[in-house]
Write an enzyme that holds these catalytic residues in place. Structure first.
Site, mmCIF file in Angstrom:
data_model
loop_
_atom_site.group_PDB
_atom_site.id
_atom_site.type_symbol
_atom_site.label_atom_id
_atom_site.label_comp_id
_atom_site.label_asym_id
_atom_site.label_seq_id
_atom_site.Cartn_x
_atom_site.Cartn_y
_atom_site.Cartn_z
ATOM 1 N N GLU A 1 23.261 -16.967 29.024
ATOM 2 C CA GLU A 1 23.199 -16.223 27.765
ATOM 3 C C GLU A 1 24.305 -15.165 27.758
ATOM 4 O O GLU A 1 24.243 -14.187 27.025
ATOM 5 C CB GLU A 1 21.818 -15.616 27.539
ATOM 6 N N CYS B 1 16.589 -16.239 28.996
ATOM 7 C CA CYS B 1 16.525 -16.470 30.451
ATOM 8 C C CYS B 1 15.875 -17.801 30.812
ATOM 9 O O CYS B 1 15.780 -18.145 31.990
ATOM 10 C CB CYS B 1 15.762 -15.329 31.125
ATOM 11 N N HIS C 1 9.848 -15.535 36.528
ATOM 12 C CA HIS C 1 11.085 -14.955 36.000
ATOM 13 C C HIS C 1 11.082 -13.467 36.336
ATOM 14 O O HIS C 1 10.059 -12.786 36.182
ATOM 15 C CB HIS C 1 11.183 -15.170 34.485
#
Ligand code: COA
Length: 393
Positions: A84, A116, A238
């Site tokens: 990104e 993400c 994450h």
């Protein structure tokens, strides 16, 4: 036949800022960073480091390993580049990578984006391709620079890094299951319009959405797989900051893991947080650096252990999936090179950090050479007529 992760390595930039130094200069209590969000340091990229150079440097141990074992790199006929921190609206960053790595021209290359999360989409696509053509290998790369405005709550959660993964049939590291749990929801918790170099984030809201998403993806996963919380040995989440994994794990365990003590729950995630605490957020790469951290920093043999993965990308898409560590996986680890790379980073003082933060790639179309700052094999040497110029050191 199993399909999954055959090899994995990561790379981060050559400079780092201690969050105690940040706190001493912005009036925050250092414990808010070290305890409250669970971060110690952030990696800071030099002027000659970007998502392509970090990705290429992450790939070096994988290709060297293939060469040492006499394996044919031409088996890699697909590169999926998740980021990104795109450097071009048209050309995929993976095409520069393909050239730097001197891979065969018989190779498809594409870039994927969904905050993400996109590395996980790349991994899932890769397993599907390999299941169809088991002799071929897919190179999945995730590379990002997390950048927020100065003096905002997000600043302490910056960082950067890249992960490179070889996906193959009969993998030597992690055999991935086909069943996954998915959740998508249109929310504005974190985003970066094309005209901005820094992300916009509603931080506390993003934490809430993350927790809602992990619960929903988990419920879908349970329906698809029939597996229960107790079937898992370790979890990788994450990692926008390491405390987020602790919040998510406690949230998921609530109602699912009555018999586990707080310490047992912590033991299921603690090794996956070690590298993130000192690199900071690396967006698409973060959860996979967490997996490497788990593997590099666990002394006991994890063969046969089941790992649960929760990948989250703001906006938002989340996916819960799982894999099992393969017997002999230790032979595929790059623990020493990872730890040497982390230890070789140059610490920055606050003034140096401010100076490096202020650097932006010139946009005037002129010829600009960038100072040699990275220790990595690949660097961004400059920009000329809007074209990025990479070189091998
Ligand atoms: N000692 C110990 N803990 C402290 C502390 C101190 N002196 N001061 C604050 N804390 C704790 C707070 O209690 C809080 O803990 P909690 O989350 O368990 O309630 C934590 O540190 C963070 O403090 P807070 O005041 O909420 O920080 P903030 O307003 O600076 O925002 C984020 C924190 C994470 C929201 C912010 O860094 C952010 O926006 N990050 C980017 C977005 C992001 O990462 N989103 C996650 C989903 S992808």
């Amino acid at each position: 036949m199993s399909v999954g992760i055959d090899d994995i390595s990561f790379y981060t930039a050559n400079f780092s800022l201690d969050l105690q130094e940040l706190a001493a200069n912005n009036g925050s209590d250092a414990a808010k960073y070290t305890v409250g969000i669970g971060q110690e340091r952030m990696s800071v990229p030099g002027a000659d480091e970007d998502v392509v150079t970090m990705a290429a440097n992450a790939c070096v141990p994988l290709l060297e390993g293939m060469a040492q074992r006499g394996e044919d790199a031409n088996a890699i006929n697909t590169i999926l580049f998740a980021t990104e921190t795109g450097i071009d609206q048209s050309k995929a960053a993976g095409v520069y990578l393909h050239s730097l790595l001197k891979l065969n021209s018989r190779c498809r290359v594409v870039e994927l984006k969904q905050a993400c999360y996109s590395a996980t989409a790349a991994l899932q696509l890769a397993t599907a391709w390999v299941a169809r053509k088991p002799k071929e290998k897919v190179l999945v790369v995730a590379s990002d620079i997390a950048r927020y405005d100065r003096q905002t709550p997000g600043e302490a959660t910056q960082g950067c890094g890249a992960v490179a993964i070889i996906v193959s049939a009969n993998p030597r590291l992690v055999a991935l299951d086909a069943e996954t749990g998915i959740h998508t929801e249109d929310v504005m918790d974190f985003w970066r319009p094309n005209y901005r170099s820094t992300a916009l984030v509603d931080g506390k809201y993003s934490t809430k959405v993350y927790l809602r998403c992990v619960r929903s993806a988990w419920q879908d996963f349970q329906q698809q797989s029939g597996l229960q919380f107790g079937d898992f040995d370790y979890f990788c989440y994450h990692l926008p900051f390491s405390r987020m994994a602790q919040k998510a794990h406690n949230h998921l365990a609530n109602g699912n893991a009555h018999e586990l003590s707080a310490q047992a729950l912590e033991d299921q995630i603690s090794s996956s947080l070690i590298y993130n605490r000192i690199t900071g957020n690396s967006y698409t790469a973060a959860m996979y650096i967490g997996l490497i951290s788990l593997l590099d920093n666990t002394a006991q043999d994890l063969a046969g252990k089941r790992v649960g993965f929760f990948s989250y990308g703001s906006g938002s898409v989340g996916e819960f999936f799982t894999g099992t560590l393969v017997v002999g996986y230790q032979d595929m680890l790059h623990q020493q090179s990872h730890q040497h790379m982390l230890a070789s980073r140059k610490p920055l003082n606050y003034a140096n950090y401010q100076q490096m933060y202020a650097f932006e790639v010139p946009t005037d179309g002129g010829d600009h050479a960038f100072a040699e700052q990275t220790n990595g094999k690949f660097r961004l040497a400059g920009i000329s007529q809007h074209k990025r110029l990479y070189e091998v050191r």
